[in-house]
Write a protein that holds these residues in place. Structure first.
Motif, short mmCIF file in Angstrom:
data_model
loop_
_atom_site.label_atom_id
_atom_site.label_comp_id
_atom_site.label_asym_id
_atom_site.label_seq_id
_atom_site.Cartn_x
_atom_site.Cartn_y
_atom_site.Cartn_z
N GLU A 39 0.84 -1.19 0.00
CA GLU A 39 0.00 0.00 0.00
C GLU A 39 0.89 1.25 0.00
OE1 GLU A 39 -2.76 2.04 3.29
OE2 GLU A 39 -3.56 0.13 2.55
N ALA A 40 0.50 2.24 -0.79
CA ALA A 40 1.25 3.49 -0.88
C ALA A 40 0.31 4.67 -0.67
CB ALA A 40 1.96 3.61 -2.22
N THR A 41 0.84 5.75 -0.10
CA THR A 41 0.08 6.98 0.09
C THR A 41 0.83 8.12 -0.55
OG1 THR A 41 -0.81 6.20 2.20
CG2 THR A 41 -0.90 8.57 1.78
N ARG A 42 0.13 8.88 -1.39
CA ARG A 42 0.72 10.08 -1.97
C ARG A 42 0.06 11.30 -1.36
NH1 ARG A 42 0.70 12.45 -8.15
NH2 ARG A 42 -1.34 13.21 -7.49
N THR A 43 0.86 12.21 -0.85
CA THR A 43 0.38 13.46 -0.27
C THR A 43 0.86 14.61 -1.15
OG1 THR A 43 0.50 12.54 1.96
CG2 THR A 43 0.39 14.94 1.77
N SER A 44 -0.07 15.49 -1.55
CA SER A 44 0.25 16.62 -2.42
C SER A 44 -0.01 17.92 -1.67
CB SER A 44 -0.59 16.57 -3.70
OG SER A 44 -0.33 15.37 -4.42
N THR A 45 0.88 18.90 -1.87
CA THR A 45 0.81 20.16 -1.16
C THR A 45 1.16 21.30 -2.10
OG1 THR A 45 1.60 19.02 0.84
CG2 THR A 45 1.62 21.44 0.87
N VAL A 46 0.35 22.37 -2.08
CA VAL A 46 0.72 23.59 -2.81
C VAL A 46 1.78 24.30 -1.96
CG1 VAL A 46 -0.05 25.81 -3.70
CG2 VAL A 46 -1.50 23.80 -3.94
N LEU A 47 3.00 24.40 -2.51
CA LEU A 47 4.13 24.94 -1.75
C LEU A 47 4.31 26.44 -1.93
CD1 LEU A 47 6.73 22.15 -2.60
CD2 LEU A 47 5.33 22.34 -0.54
N ASP A 48 3.98 26.95 -3.12
CA ASP A 48 4.26 28.36 -3.38
C ASP A 48 3.45 28.83 -4.59
OD1 ASP A 48 5.78 30.81 -2.85
OD2 ASP A 48 6.71 30.43 -4.79
N ILE A 49 3.06 30.10 -4.56
CA ILE A 49 2.38 30.74 -5.70
C ILE A 49 3.08 32.08 -5.93
CG2 ILE A 49 0.22 31.64 -6.62
CD1 ILE A 49 -1.26 29.80 -4.66
N ALA A 50 3.57 32.31 -7.15
CA ALA A 50 4.31 33.54 -7.45
C ALA A 50 3.77 34.17 -8.72
CB ALA A 50 5.80 33.24 -7.59
N HIS A 51 3.55 35.48 -8.67
CA HIS A 51 3.10 36.24 -9.83
C HIS A 51 4.29 36.96 -10.44
CE1 HIS A 51 1.60 40.02 -11.72
NE2 HIS A 51 0.82 39.14 -12.31
N LYS A 52 4.43 36.87 -11.76
CA LYS A 52 5.53 37.53 -12.45
C LYS A 52 5.02 38.19 -13.73
CE LYS A 52 9.20 34.47 -10.74
NZ LYS A 52 10.37 33.64 -11.10
N SER A 53 5.74 39.22 -14.16
CA SER A 53 5.46 39.87 -15.44
C SER A 53 6.70 39.75 -16.30
CB SER A 53 5.10 41.34 -15.24
OG SER A 53 3.91 41.48 -14.50
N GLY A 54 6.54 39.22 -17.51
CA GLY A 54 7.67 39.04 -18.40
C GLY A 54 7.35 39.52 -19.80
N ARG A 55 8.25 39.20 -20.73
CA ARG A 55 8.06 39.62 -22.11
C ARG A 55 6.80 39.02 -22.72
NH1 ARG A 55 13.65 38.17 -24.90
NH2 ARG A 55 13.29 36.33 -23.60
N SER A 56 6.43 37.83 -22.23
CA SER A 56 5.24 37.16 -22.76
C SER A 56 3.96 37.58 -22.04
CB SER A 56 5.41 35.65 -22.69
OG SER A 56 5.63 35.23 -21.35
N GLY A 57 4.08 38.49 -21.06
CA GLY A 57 2.91 38.95 -20.34
C GLY A 57 2.88 38.47 -18.90
N GLU A 58 1.67 38.39 -18.34
CA GLU A 58 1.49 37.99 -16.95
C GLU A 58 1.67 36.48 -16.80
OE1 GLU A 58 0.91 40.41 -14.48
OE2 GLU A 58 1.47 41.60 -16.25
N LEU A 59 2.36 36.08 -15.74
CA LEU A 59 2.57 34.67 -15.43
C LEU A 59 2.29 34.42 -13.96
CD1 LEU A 59 6.05 34.11 -17.18
CD2 LEU A 59 3.82 33.48 -18.10
#
Length: 210
Positions: A39-59
């Motif tokens: 039996e295996a258990t996978r745990t998922s976590t949102v670690l970070d959210i970052a907003h950036k602006s680049g040559r291609s626009g908003e990211l």
């Protein structure tokens, strides 16, 4: 399911309004073998959210961590980076060029059936990988987009030649790959592999630890 084939946003992943989503990078570590029939258990976590602006626009870059545990021992850990971006201009077609192959290069030409099968086995319903009218008409790509993890899996296999067993595998997508166009899998040196597009550009760079 959202219009792009992904699960609707606002559940596990944040409700980001930017319409385009791509797999940008990942780093995996293999701490111990996964055991069959355990039996295996996978745990998922949102670690970070970052907003950036680049040559291609908003990211917006979202880092997601995954951990697989068996018998109270972590077996595999992974940090994925997913990028969300604005619609932007259509992606131009790739103009093939002469790319000289090195002696140990492996040529790989993923086709539409390969992409469909990879989508199925990874339970990935993102339409850019199998729905040509959607990929070209809605998202502005010149063809079906090869999954980043598909290219990464091919590079991982290339790194395992000769029975080598990587303990760490990290990759970064640099440029998109499209179905029907050849890709060269190349190991520049021990611990560094690249996927090279038919125009000579790097599509993906991977660092491997043994």
């Amino acid at each position: 399911i959202g219009p792009d084939g992904h699960p609707k946003r606002g559940g596990f992943l944040p409700p980001i309004s930017l319409p385009r989503r791509m797999f940008a990078a990942a780093e995996m570590q293999f701490h111990a073998p996964l055991m069959l029939d355990w039996e295996a258990t996978r745990t998922s976590t949102v670690l970070d959210i970052a907003h950036k602006s680049g040559r291609s626009g908003e990211l917006v870059l979202v880092k997601v961590g995954h951990s697989i545990v068996q018998a109270d021992r972590e077996r595999v850990s992974e940090v994925q980076t997913i990028v969300y971006r604005d619609t932007g201009a259509p992606t131009p077609a790739i103009a093939p060029a002469t790319v000289d192959a090195a002696p140990d290069d492996v040529s790989w030409t993923p086709g539409s059936v390969d992409l469909f099968r990879f989508s199925a086995v990874t339970f990935n319903s993102h339409r850019i990988h199998y729905d040509l009218p959607y990929a070209t008409g809605e998202e502005g790509y010149p063809g079906l987009v090869v999954h980043g993890p598909f290219t990464a899996a091919k590079l991982f296999g290339h790194a395992r030649r000769g029975g080598r067993s990587p303990t760490r595998f990290a990759f970064r997508a640099v440029a998109p790959v499209f179905a029907g166009q050849p890709v060269l899998l190349r190991e520049d040196e021990a611990g560094r592999c690249r996927a090279i597009r038919c125009d000579g550009s790097d599509a993906m760079v991977a660092d491997i630890g043994y």
